[in-house]
Design a protein around this motif. Structure first.
Motif, short mmCIF file in Angstrom:
data_model
loop_
_atom_site.label_atom_id
_atom_site.label_comp_id
_atom_site.label_asym_id
_atom_site.label_seq_id
_atom_site.Cartn_x
_atom_site.Cartn_y
_atom_site.Cartn_z
N LEU A 15 0.82 -1.21 0.00
CA LEU A 15 0.00 0.00 0.00
C LEU A 15 0.86 1.26 0.00
O LEU A 15 0.56 2.23 -0.71
CB LEU A 15 -0.92 0.01 1.22
CG LEU A 15 -2.21 -0.82 1.12
CD1 LEU A 15 -2.98 -0.74 2.42
CD2 LEU A 15 -3.06 -0.37 -0.04
N SER A 202 -14.47 2.49 -1.69
CA SER A 202 -13.96 1.16 -1.32
C SER A 202 -13.78 0.32 -2.57
O SER A 202 -14.75 -0.15 -3.17
CB SER A 202 -14.96 0.50 -0.35
OG SER A 202 -14.59 -0.84 -0.08
N GLY A 204 -10.60 -2.36 -4.64
CA GLY A 204 -9.28 -2.96 -4.65
C GLY A 204 -9.19 -4.12 -3.67
O GLY A 204 -9.64 -4.01 -2.53
N MET A 209 -4.99 -4.17 -5.75
CA MET A 209 -5.04 -3.00 -4.87
C MET A 209 -4.19 -1.85 -5.39
O MET A 209 -4.54 -0.68 -5.21
CB MET A 209 -4.62 -3.38 -3.45
CG MET A 209 -3.15 -3.69 -3.25
SD MET A 209 -2.72 -3.99 -1.52
CE MET A 209 -3.20 -5.70 -1.36
N ALA A 212 -6.22 0.07 -7.86
CA ALA A 212 -7.29 0.79 -7.17
C ALA A 212 -6.76 2.05 -6.50
O ALA A 212 -7.40 3.11 -6.55
CB ALA A 212 -7.95 -0.14 -6.15
N VAL A 213 -5.60 1.94 -5.86
CA VAL A 213 -5.01 3.12 -5.22
C VAL A 213 -4.67 4.18 -6.27
O VAL A 213 -4.91 5.37 -6.06
CB VAL A 213 -3.76 2.72 -4.42
CG1 VAL A 213 -2.97 3.95 -3.96
CG2 VAL A 213 -4.14 1.87 -3.21
N SER A 217 -8.82 4.95 -4.77
CA SER A 217 -9.44 4.21 -3.67
C SER A 217 -9.03 4.81 -2.32
O SER A 217 -7.89 5.21 -2.12
CB SER A 217 -9.02 2.74 -3.72
OG SER A 217 -9.48 2.04 -2.58
N VAL A 220 -9.09 -0.41 0.76
CA VAL A 220 -8.92 -1.67 0.03
C VAL A 220 -9.38 -2.81 0.93
O VAL A 220 -9.19 -2.79 2.14
CB VAL A 220 -7.46 -1.88 -0.43
CG1 VAL A 220 -7.07 -0.85 -1.48
CG2 VAL A 220 -6.48 -1.84 0.74
#
Length: 238
Positions: A15, A202, A204, A209, A212-213, A217, A220
């Motif tokens: 992350l 919300s 990922g 992930m 998505a970030v 997002s 996750v």
């Protein structure tokens, strides 16, 4: 160090790297550990490793686990999210035991959650699940119906509309994953431009992930990368 603690460290490192690449503050993305099919012992190990927010897909399993953790860790500040498809006849235990519901896609479900949320509890935090890629057999409100549903849910008592959730079909590589997530980000931004005041996007999971970030997002939902492969279902002999 337990396996779950090591896995959590690896997920948090992923992350951080994703946020760095997207030029985002790592604190802008929260981690929801998806504990469905794992027992209370696994949740306790994650809790000991510093994880406090957990996602459950199945209502009965989730409510039983919540009760067990309340007995075993009465002083722990746990946060429970219902993230699976929710039938209207199963809303009561969710309204009574969970803190969040991320899978609201019909007004009837939201109305029942509102009616059944005990008045002594804080407002139930809600995300609307949106079907960003149009899969006919998937849960989620259609994008063109989203704004109307959001306005109706935002008016309901004992609920607080926080944002959107999506589960797009798996895509083979980063750019195609990110393109799907960006559809949800556009919808999220459009609702906020209309004054909805949403703060949660919300999207990922373990395999996507990073994309998505990159798409924006703020949460996750990670199961396998935290807890490992899910236990095999035991089939009774015929």
């Amino acid at each position: 160090m337990t396996t779950i603690e090591g896995n959590l460290q690896q997920v948090k490192a992923r992350l951080k790297q994703a946020c760095d690449l997207a030029r985002r503050d790592v604190g802008s993305v929260s981690l929801l550990a998806v504990s469905k099919t794992f027992d209370a012992d696994a949740v306790c190990l994650a809790l000991d490793a510093g994880q406090h927010a957990f996602g459950e897909n199945y209502v009965q399993e989730g409510t039983e686990k919540i009760a067990l953790l309340r007995q075993r860790r009465p002083d722990a500040a746990l946060q429970w999210h219902c993230i699976g498809p929710l039938q209207s006849n199963k809303t009561r235990p969710v309204a009574e035991h969970f803190d969040w519901v991320q899978s609201v896609d019909r007004l009837k479900v939201a109305q029942r959650l509102s009616e059944q949320r005990p008045p002594e509890l804080p407002a139930l935090q809600v995300c609307l699940q949106v079907n960003v890629d149009g899969g006919a057999n998937k849960s989620g409100v259609a994008p063109d119906e989203l704004a109307g549903l959001a306005r109706a849910v935002a008016r309901l008592p004992r609920l607080r509309l926080r944002g959107l959730m999506c589960i797009p079909e798996p895509a083979p590589e980063f750019d195609s994953q990110r393109a799907l997530f960006l559809r949800a980000k556009v919808l999220f931004d459009e609702l906020n431009a209309q004054g909805m005041g949403l703060d949660t996007l919300s999207m990922g999971m373990s395999d996507d992930m990073e994309a998505a970030v990159a798409a924006g997002s703020t949460m996750v939902r990670v199961g396998r990368a935290v807890f490992g492969s899910r236990p095999a279902k035991v089939t009774s002999p015929v």
